[in-house]
Design an enzyme around this catalytic site. Sequence first.
Site, PDB file in Angstrom:
ATOM      1  N   PHE A  86       0.882  -1.137  -0.047  1.00 18.55           N
ATOM      2  CA  PHE A  86       0.051   0.194  -0.248  1.00 18.55           C
ATOM      3  C   PHE A  86       0.829   1.433   0.010  1.00 18.55           C
ATOM      4  O   PHE A  86       0.380   2.265   0.037  1.00 18.55           O
ATOM      5  CB  PHE A  86      -0.920   0.168   1.169  1.00 18.55           C
ATOM      6  CG  PHE A  86      -0.148  -0.128   2.489  1.00 18.55           C
ATOM      7  CD1 PHE A  86       0.447   0.845   3.330  1.00 18.55           C
ATOM      8  CD2 PHE A  86      -0.256  -1.418   3.105  1.00 18.55           C
ATOM      9  CE1 PHE A  86       1.134   0.634   4.446  1.00 18.55           C
ATOM     10  CE2 PHE A  86       0.266  -1.586   4.421  1.00 18.55           C
ATOM     11  CZ  PHE A  86       1.034  -0.379   4.933  1.00 18.55           C
ATOM     12  N   ARG A  92      -1.472   7.022  20.847  1.00 20.46           N
ATOM     13  CA  ARG A  92      -1.816   5.981  20.051  1.00 20.46           C
ATOM     14  C   ARG A  92      -3.225   5.399  20.745  1.00 20.46           C
ATOM     15  O   ARG A  92      -4.070   4.917  20.066  1.00 20.46           O
ATOM     16  CB  ARG A  92      -0.671   4.856  20.205  1.00 20.46           C
ATOM     17  CG  ARG A  92       0.379   5.528  19.396  1.00 20.46           C
ATOM     18  CD  ARG A  92       1.670   4.485  19.024  1.00 20.46           C
ATOM     19  NE  ARG A  92       1.210   3.505  18.354  1.00 20.46           N
ATOM     20  CZ  ARG A  92       1.441   3.394  16.901  1.00 20.46           C
ATOM     21  NH1 ARG A  92       1.624   4.497  16.151  1.00 20.46           N
ATOM     22  NH2 ARG A  92       0.907   2.378  16.025  1.00 20.46           N
ATOM     23  N   THR A 101      -5.180   0.765  13.986  1.00 14.44           N
ATOM     24  CA  THR A 101      -4.886   1.371  12.589  1.00 14.44           C
ATOM     25  C   THR A 101      -6.343   1.210  11.741  1.00 14.44           C
ATOM     26  O   THR A 101      -6.671   1.935  10.971  1.00 14.44           O
ATOM     27  CB  THR A 101      -3.852   0.590  11.987  1.00 14.44           C
ATOM     28  OG1 THR A 101      -2.908   0.526  12.827  1.00 14.44           O
ATOM     29  CG2 THR A 101      -3.714   1.017  10.751  1.00 14.44           C
ATOM     30  N   ARG A 144     -10.121   7.222  15.509  1.00 10.05           N
ATOM     31  CA  ARG A 144     -10.555   6.429  14.395  1.00 10.05           C
ATOM     32  C   ARG A 144     -11.675   5.654  14.448  1.00 10.05           C
ATOM     33  O   ARG A 144     -12.442   5.672  13.300  1.00 10.05           O
ATOM     34  CB  ARG A 144      -9.247   5.215  13.947  1.00 10.05           C
ATOM     35  CG  ARG A 144      -7.832   5.966  13.754  1.00 10.05           C
ATOM     36  CD  ARG A 144      -6.730   4.992  13.777  1.00 10.05           C
ATOM     37  NE  ARG A 144      -5.699   5.634  13.022  1.00 10.05           N
ATOM     38  CZ  ARG A 144      -4.168   4.933  13.125  1.00 10.05           C
ATOM     39  NH1 ARG A 144      -4.010   4.185  14.192  1.00 10.05           N
ATOM     40  NH2 ARG A 144      -3.278   5.690  12.623  1.00 10.05           N
ATOM     41  N   HIS A 176      -2.199  10.161  12.278  1.00  7.46           N
ATOM     42  CA  HIS A 176      -0.800   9.346  12.568  1.00  7.46           C
ATOM     43  C   HIS A 176      -0.315   9.721  13.889  1.00  7.46           C
ATOM     44  O   HIS A 176      -0.464  10.950  14.243  1.00  7.46           O
ATOM     45  CB  HIS A 176       0.102   9.841  11.346  1.00  7.46           C
ATOM     46  CG  HIS A 176       1.591   9.493  11.893  1.00  7.46           C
ATOM     47  ND1 HIS A 176       2.111   8.331  11.586  1.00  7.46           N
ATOM     48  CD2 HIS A 176       2.676  10.158  12.536  1.00  7.46           C
ATOM     49  CE1 HIS A 176       3.167   8.034  12.228  1.00  7.46           C
ATOM     50  NE2 HIS A 176       3.681   9.108  12.670  1.00  7.46           N
ATOM     51  N   GLU A 182      10.728  12.113  13.792  1.00 12.49           N
ATOM     52  CA  GLU A 182       9.731  12.751  12.932  1.00 12.49           C
ATOM     53  C   GLU A 182       9.445  13.998  13.331  1.00 12.49           C
ATOM     54  O   GLU A 182       9.017  14.887  12.564  1.00 12.49           O
ATOM     55  CB  GLU A 182       8.340  11.833  13.187  1.00 12.49           C
ATOM     56  CG  GLU A 182       8.127  10.408  12.781  1.00 12.49           C
ATOM     57  CD  GLU A 182       7.380   9.562  12.840  1.00 12.49           C
ATOM     58  OE1 GLU A 182       7.253   8.330  12.455  1.00 12.49           O
ATOM     59  OE2 GLU A 182       6.305  10.159  13.766  1.00 12.49           O
TER      60      GLU A 182
HETATM   61  P1  ATP Z   1       0.240   5.681  11.740  1.00 17.61           P
HETATM   62  O1  ATP Z   1       1.706   5.022  11.291  1.00 17.61           O
HETATM   63  O2  ATP Z   1      -0.243   6.230  10.484  1.00 17.61           O
HETATM   64  O3  ATP Z   1       0.035   6.044  12.924  1.00 17.61           O
HETATM   65  P2  ATP Z   1      -0.235   3.108  12.433  1.00 17.61           P
HETATM   66  O4  ATP Z   1       0.970   2.954  13.255  1.00 17.61           O
HETATM   67  O5  ATP Z   1      -1.597   2.696  13.365  1.00 17.61           O
HETATM   68  O6  ATP Z   1      -0.473   4.293  11.632  1.00 17.61           O
HETATM   69  P3  ATP Z   1       1.241   1.400  10.226  1.00 17.61           P
HETATM   70  O7  ATP Z   1       1.014   0.103  10.553  1.00 17.61           O
HETATM   71  O8  ATP Z   1       2.309   2.400  10.843  1.00 17.61           O
HETATM   72  O9  ATP Z   1      -0.219   2.042  11.205  1.00 17.61           O
HETATM   73  O10 ATP Z   1       0.714   1.899   8.753  1.00 17.61           O
HETATM   74  C1  ATP Z   1       0.916   3.297   8.678  1.00 17.61           C
HETATM   75  C2  ATP Z   1      -0.159   3.832   7.516  1.00 17.61           C
HETATM   76  O11 ATP Z   1      -0.423   3.117   6.636  1.00 17.61           O
HETATM   77  C3  ATP Z   1      -1.660   3.332   8.479  1.00 17.61           C
HETATM   78  O12 ATP Z   1      -1.867   4.635   9.172  1.00 17.61           O
HETATM   79  C4  ATP Z   1      -2.349   3.536   7.047  1.00 17.61           C
HETATM   80  O13 ATP Z   1      -2.905   4.717   6.624  1.00 17.61           O
HETATM   81  C5  ATP Z   1      -1.655   2.922   5.948  1.00 17.61           C
HETATM   82  N1  ATP Z   1      -1.888   1.405   6.131  1.00 17.61           N
HETATM   83  C6  ATP Z   1      -1.695   0.551   7.041  1.00 17.61           C
HETATM   84  N2  ATP Z   1      -2.052  -0.640   6.623  1.00 17.61           N
HETATM   85  C7  ATP Z   1      -2.720  -0.642   5.378  1.00 17.61           C
HETATM   86  C8  ATP Z   1      -3.478  -1.556   4.653  1.00 17.61           C
HETATM   87  N3  ATP Z   1      -3.557  -2.789   4.909  1.00 17.61           N
HETATM   88  N4  ATP Z   1      -4.158  -1.100   3.583  1.00 17.61           N
HETATM   89  C9  ATP Z   1      -3.988   0.419   3.134  1.00 17.61           C
HETATM   90  N5  ATP Z   1      -3.053   1.257   4.233  1.00 17.61           N
HETATM   91  C10 ATP Z   1      -2.665   0.804   4.981  1.00 17.61           C
HETATM   92 MG    MG Z   2       3.036   3.809  12.392  1.00 14.53          MG
END
Ligand code: ATP
Ligand code: MG
Length: 137
Positions: free
Chosen positions: A57, A85, A91, A102, A115, A126
Amino acid sequence: IERTLSIIKPDATRRNLTGKINAKFEDAGLRIVAQKRIHLTPAQAGIFYEVHKERPFYGELCDFMASEPVVVQVLEGEGAIAKNREVMGATNPADAAAGTVRAEFAESVGENSVHGSDAPETAAAEIAYFFSGLELV
Ligand code: ATP
Ligand code: MG
Protein backbone atom coordinates in the site's frame (compact mmCIF):
# COMPACT_ATOMS: atom_id res chain seq x y z
CA ILE A 1 7.85 15.00 29.85
CA GLU A 2 7.41 13.23 26.51
CA ARG A 3 6.62 14.59 23.04
CA THR A 4 5.19 12.84 20.00
CA LEU A 5 4.52 13.77 16.38
CA SER A 6 0.90 13.70 15.27
CA ILE A 7 -0.57 14.20 11.79
CA ILE A 8 -4.20 14.94 11.06
CA LYS A 9 -4.48 13.27 7.66
CA PRO A 10 -6.20 14.57 4.48
CA ASP A 11 -9.44 12.62 4.99
CA ALA A 12 -9.91 14.48 8.28
CA THR A 13 -8.75 17.98 7.26
CA ARG A 14 -11.06 17.73 4.22
CA ARG A 15 -14.05 17.03 6.50
CA ASN A 16 -13.19 19.92 8.87
CA LEU A 17 -12.44 17.56 11.78
CA THR A 18 -9.24 19.22 13.07
CA GLY A 19 -10.96 20.89 16.02
CA LYS A 20 -12.88 17.77 17.06
CA ILE A 21 -9.70 15.67 16.92
CA ASN A 22 -7.71 18.29 18.83
CA ALA A 23 -10.41 18.32 21.53
CA LYS A 24 -9.88 14.56 22.02
CA PHE A 25 -6.13 15.10 22.42
CA GLU A 26 -6.62 17.92 24.92
CA ASP A 27 -9.30 16.03 26.85
CA ALA A 28 -6.80 13.16 27.26
CA GLY A 29 -4.24 15.54 28.79
CA LEU A 30 -2.10 16.01 25.69
CA ARG A 31 -0.90 19.58 25.08
CA ILE A 32 -0.56 20.84 21.48
CA VAL A 33 2.83 22.60 21.69
CA ALA A 34 3.37 23.12 17.93
CA GLN A 35 1.04 22.89 14.96
CA LYS A 36 0.95 23.86 11.28
CA ARG A 37 -1.00 23.09 8.11
CA ILE A 38 1.15 21.95 5.18
CA HIS A 39 0.62 20.28 1.80
CA LEU A 40 3.15 17.46 1.36
CA THR A 41 4.50 16.43 -2.03
CA PRO A 42 4.33 12.68 -2.76
CA ALA A 43 8.15 12.60 -2.41
CA GLN A 44 8.00 14.22 1.05
CA ALA A 45 5.29 11.75 2.11
CA GLY A 46 7.47 8.96 0.71
CA ILE A 47 10.41 9.94 2.91
CA PHE A 48 8.16 10.18 5.95
CA TYR A 49 6.72 6.70 5.37
CA GLU A 50 10.00 5.15 4.12
CA VAL A 51 9.76 2.28 6.68
CA HIS A 52 6.71 1.04 4.75
CA LYS A 53 8.30 1.23 1.27
CA GLU A 54 8.14 -2.56 0.71
CA ARG A 55 4.46 -2.76 1.73
CA PRO A 56 1.89 -3.13 -1.09
CA PHE A 57 0.00 0.00 0.00
CA TYR A 58 3.06 2.31 0.03
CA GLY A 59 2.32 4.14 -3.25
CA GLU A 60 -1.34 4.60 -2.41
CA LEU A 61 -0.43 5.82 1.11
CA CYS A 62 2.02 8.43 -0.23
CA ASP A 63 -0.47 9.68 -2.84
CA PHE A 64 -3.18 9.93 -0.18
CA MET A 65 -0.94 11.85 2.24
CA ALA A 66 -0.09 14.30 -0.57
CA SER A 67 -3.67 14.59 -1.88
CA GLU A 68 -4.69 17.53 0.30
CA PRO A 69 -3.22 19.52 3.21
CA VAL A 70 -2.46 17.88 6.53
CA VAL A 71 -2.02 19.35 10.02
CA VAL A 72 1.28 18.31 11.62
CA GLN A 73 1.59 18.82 15.34
CA VAL A 74 3.69 18.07 18.39
CA LEU A 75 1.78 16.72 21.39
CA GLU A 76 3.29 16.81 24.86
CA GLY A 77 2.37 15.01 28.08
CA GLU A 78 3.25 12.19 30.46
CA GLY A 79 3.60 9.08 28.29
CA ALA A 80 2.52 11.13 25.26
CA ILE A 81 3.45 8.50 22.65
CA ALA A 82 1.33 5.72 24.19
CA LYS A 83 -1.44 8.10 25.25
CA ASN A 84 -1.75 9.50 21.74
CA ARG A 85 -1.93 6.01 20.22
CA GLU A 86 -4.64 5.14 22.73
CA VAL A 87 -6.67 8.22 21.70
CA MET A 88 -6.11 7.35 18.01
CA GLY A 89 -7.34 3.76 18.28
CA ALA A 90 -6.35 0.78 16.12
CA THR A 91 -5.04 1.33 12.57
CA ASN A 92 -8.15 -0.31 11.08
CA PRO A 93 -11.23 1.63 12.23
CA ALA A 94 -13.19 -1.64 12.32
CA ASP A 95 -10.92 -2.71 15.20
CA ALA A 96 -10.73 0.67 16.96
CA ALA A 97 -12.21 0.99 20.44
CA ALA A 98 -15.33 3.13 20.89
CA GLY A 99 -14.60 6.79 21.50
CA THR A 100 -11.23 6.77 19.73
CA VAL A 101 -10.49 9.12 16.83
CA ARG A 102 -10.38 6.29 14.31
CA ALA A 103 -13.58 4.64 15.58
CA GLU A 104 -15.43 7.94 15.23
CA PHE A 105 -13.85 9.48 12.14
CA ALA A 106 -11.66 7.13 10.05
CA GLU A 107 -13.00 6.15 6.63
CA SER A 108 -10.86 3.03 6.03
CA VAL A 109 -7.62 1.32 7.11
CA GLY A 110 -5.71 3.61 4.73
CA GLU A 111 -7.67 6.83 5.19
CA ASN A 112 -7.65 6.63 8.96
CA SER A 113 -7.60 10.31 9.98
CA VAL A 114 -4.46 10.44 12.15
CA HIS A 115 -0.83 9.37 12.47
CA GLY A 116 1.09 9.10 15.74
CA SER A 117 4.74 8.21 16.36
CA ASP A 118 5.25 4.68 17.72
CA ALA A 119 8.44 5.00 19.85
CA PRO A 120 10.74 7.65 21.38
CA GLU A 121 13.30 7.32 18.55
CA THR A 122 10.71 7.67 15.78
CA ALA A 123 9.03 10.55 17.64
CA ALA A 124 12.32 12.48 17.79
CA ALA A 125 13.06 11.85 14.09
CA GLU A 126 9.51 12.69 12.96
CA ILE A 127 9.37 15.90 15.02
CA ALA A 128 12.73 16.99 13.53
CA TYR A 129 11.43 16.20 10.01
CA PHE A 130 8.61 18.74 10.32
CA PHE A 131 9.66 21.32 12.93
CA SER A 132 12.78 23.43 13.47
CA GLY A 133 14.15 24.14 16.93
CA LEU A 134 12.81 27.71 16.72
CA GLU A 135 9.24 26.38 16.29
CA LEU A 136 9.44 24.33 19.48
CA VAL A 137 9.28 26.08 22.83
P1 ATP B 1 0.39 5.62 11.59
O1 ATP B 1 1.83 5.15 11.36
O2 ATP B 1 -0.20 6.37 10.41
O3 ATP B 1 0.22 6.32 12.89
P2 ATP B 1 -0.23 2.98 12.47
O4 ATP B 1 1.05 3.02 13.21
O5 ATP B 1 -1.49 2.64 13.21
O6 ATP B 1 -0.53 4.32 11.72
P3 ATP B 1 1.16 1.51 10.40
O7 ATP B 1 1.19 0.03 10.39
O8 ATP B 1 2.37 2.27 10.83
O9 ATP B 1 -0.12 1.97 11.24
O10 ATP B 1 0.74 1.96 8.93
C1 ATP B 1 0.96 3.29 8.51
C2 ATP B 1 -0.24 3.76 7.72
O11 ATP B 1 -0.32 3.02 6.51
C3 ATP B 1 -1.59 3.54 8.40
O12 ATP B 1 -1.95 4.55 9.31
C4 ATP B 1 -2.52 3.54 7.20
O13 ATP B 1 -2.78 4.87 6.76
C5 ATP B 1 -1.68 2.84 6.15
N1 ATP B 1 -1.98 1.41 6.10
C6 ATP B 1 -1.62 0.48 7.01
N2 ATP B 1 -2.07 -0.75 6.69
C7 ATP B 1 -2.73 -0.59 5.51
C8 ATP B 1 -3.44 -1.46 4.63
N3 ATP B 1 -3.56 -2.76 4.89
N4 ATP B 1 -4.01 -0.93 3.51
C9 ATP B 1 -3.89 0.39 3.24
N5 ATP B 1 -3.25 1.28 4.01
C10 ATP B 1 -2.67 0.80 5.13
MG1 MG C 1 2.91 3.64 12.32
